[in-house]
Design an enzyme around this catalytic site. Structure first.
Site, PDB file in Angstrom:
ATOM      1  N   LYS A  26       0.840  -1.201   0.000  1.00 11.08           N
ATOM      2  CA  LYS A  26       0.000   0.000   0.000  1.00 11.08           C
ATOM      3  C   LYS A  26       0.874   1.249   0.000  1.00 11.08           C
ATOM      4  O   LYS A  26       0.601   2.212  -0.724  1.00 11.08           O
ATOM      5  CB  LYS A  26      -0.954  -0.019   1.209  1.00 11.08           C
ATOM      6  CG  LYS A  26      -2.066  -1.064   1.041  1.00 11.08           C
ATOM      7  CD  LYS A  26      -2.887  -1.304   2.289  1.00 11.08           C
ATOM      8  CE  LYS A  26      -3.809  -2.517   2.056  1.00 11.08           C
ATOM      9  NZ  LYS A  26      -4.672  -2.852   3.185  1.00 11.08           N
ATOM     10  N   GLN A  46      -4.881  -1.609   9.325  1.00 12.41           N
ATOM     11  CA  GLN A  46      -4.738  -2.943   8.732  1.00 12.41           C
ATOM     12  C   GLN A  46      -5.306  -4.008   9.669  1.00 12.41           C
ATOM     13  O   GLN A  46      -5.005  -4.026  10.864  1.00 12.41           O
ATOM     14  CB  GLN A  46      -3.251  -3.210   8.435  1.00 12.41           C
ATOM     15  CG  GLN A  46      -2.979  -4.488   7.677  1.00 12.41           C
ATOM     16  CD  GLN A  46      -3.534  -4.501   6.261  1.00 12.41           C
ATOM     17  OE1 GLN A  46      -3.726  -3.473   5.627  1.00 12.41           O
ATOM     18  NE2 GLN A  46      -3.813  -5.686   5.749  1.00 12.41           N
ATOM     19  N   ASP A  69     -11.398   2.187   3.371  1.00 16.05           N
ATOM     20  CA  ASP A  69     -11.650   0.745   3.249  1.00 16.05           C
ATOM     21  C   ASP A  69     -13.127   0.448   2.996  1.00 16.05           C
ATOM     22  O   ASP A  69     -13.479  -0.651   2.571  1.00 16.05           O
ATOM     23  CB  ASP A  69     -11.273   0.035   4.561  1.00 16.05           C
ATOM     24  CG  ASP A  69      -9.875  -0.562   4.538  1.00 16.05           C
ATOM     25  OD1 ASP A  69      -9.457  -1.015   3.461  1.00 16.05           O
ATOM     26  OD2 ASP A  69      -9.231  -0.583   5.602  1.00 16.05           O
TER      27      ASP A  69
HETATM   28  N1  GUN Z   1      -6.656  -7.025   5.825  1.00 15.95           N
HETATM   29  C1  GUN Z   1      -6.830  -7.775   4.714  1.00 15.95           C
HETATM   30  N2  GUN Z   1      -7.414  -7.044   3.740  1.00 15.95           N
HETATM   31  C2  GUN Z   1      -7.600  -5.810   4.244  1.00 15.95           C
HETATM   32  C3  GUN Z   1      -8.150  -4.606   3.711  1.00 15.95           C
HETATM   33  O1  GUN Z   1      -8.602  -4.519   2.570  1.00 15.95           O
HETATM   34  N3  GUN Z   1      -8.159  -3.537   4.575  1.00 15.95           N
HETATM   35  C4  GUN Z   1      -7.677  -3.606   5.831  1.00 15.95           C
HETATM   36  N4  GUN Z   1      -7.735  -2.510   6.582  1.00 15.95           N
HETATM   37  N5  GUN Z   1      -7.172  -4.698   6.363  1.00 15.95           N
HETATM   38  C5  GUN Z   1      -7.120  -5.796   5.556  1.00 15.95           C
END
Ligand code: GUN
Length: 282
Positions: free
Chosen positions: A52, A96, A119
């Site tokens: 990211k 996350q 998200d």
């Molecule tokens: N953990 C696995 N996929 C994601 C996601 O798309 N967003 C977040 N915040 N955590 C994750």
């Protein structure tokens, strides 16, 4: 011959579009900024968070990294989220998941203000999607809609079958396909005869989490198959929920793993950051 839906190419296009917008805002003296919070050092999370940050760099979005120790308390994390909620320069906040077990994930997700919830996990955004209002959309299902649209695959009037009912993929996927005028069926672990239903699908989205679970016996000839799975096969090779070798010969289009849905998630996160910036500066 099936059309192989190229998620790498389509995600690169989307990131280019985001990059152009971010550069225009930069020319006007404004910066798009995402705060990324990781608690502990779950190895998979470290990889995702790293990707990211790299994507932010590529498109010119400023990323603020908060790497907190495993023992961080729920209160400390909520305080950080609150601080980021109130910082004007921060447009998007991403915590996350998964979080360590002593922290209530729902509490943290709900603490992010919906305007910065890139998200799309906050109940206000989930609710907005389900009643057709504007809001942030969960990145993976949003990415799948982009894959279909940019591959000129019609959704309206099609029978769309989703395998899996998670809050992050299955449920928002159902709402999005419905919004695009698909006829939607969701099947899951308690469905009596999954195959009977998947064999009716014009568009099949597999989000099961079991390597190569879907073979050709689940598929209607000429269907479009979207594989959300990221698994390891018996040789530790990356594979999806769909047995590509078995399914590819009978479908009209299919996403590969890797290089299908996977790269779309981060591209849509970048897109959501710009949407957040635009919403906050409208
Ligand atoms: N953990 C696995 N996929 C994601 C996601 O798309 N967003 C977040 N915040 N955590 C994750």
């Amino acid at each position: 011959m099936a059309q192989i839906i190229d998620g790498k190419k389509i995600s690169a296009q989307i990131k280019e579009e985001v990059k152009t917008k971010v550069a225009e805002y930069k020319n006007q003296g404004m910066e798009v900024c995402l705060a990324v919070v990781q608690v502990g050092n779950n190895p998979a999370s470290t990889v995702y968070v790293g990707n990211k940050k790299k994507a932010c760099e590529l498109v010119g979005i400023k990323s603020l990294a908060y790497e907190l120790p495993e023992e961080t308390s729920e209160e400390e994390l909520l305080n950080l989220v609150n601080k980021l909620n109130n910082e004007k320069e921060v447009n998007g906040i991403l915590v996350q998941l998964p979080l360590p077990s002593h922290i209530d994930e729902e509490k943290v997700t709900n603490a992010i203000v919906p305007e910065k919830d890139v998200d799309g996990f906050h109940p206000a955004n989930v609710g907005a999607l389900s009643i057709g209002k504007q809001g942030f959309i969960s990145c993976t299902p949003y990415g799948i809609i982009q894959l279909l649209k940019r591959s000129n695959i019609e959704i309206a009037g099609k029978h769309c079958v989703i395998i899996g009912r998670s809050n992050i993929v299955g449920k928002p996927m159902a709402m999005l396909l419905l919004r695009e005028n698909g006829t939607v069926t969701v099947v899951h672990s308690r469905t009596k005869d999954i195959k009977e239903i998947t064999k009716q699908a014009d568009i099949l989205v597999a989000a099961i989490g079991k390597p190569k679970f879907i073979d050709e016996t689940y598929i209607k000839s000429g269907a479009v198959v979207i594989d959300v799975g990221i698994n390891r096969d018996e040789n530790n090779k990356l594979c999806g929920d769909v047995d590509f070798e078995s399914v590819e010969p009978v479908v009209s289009a299919i996403t590969p793993v890797p290089g299908g849905v996977g790269p779309m998630t981060i591209a849509m996160l970048m897109n959501n950051c710009v949407e957040a910036f635009e919403f906050q500066n409208r």
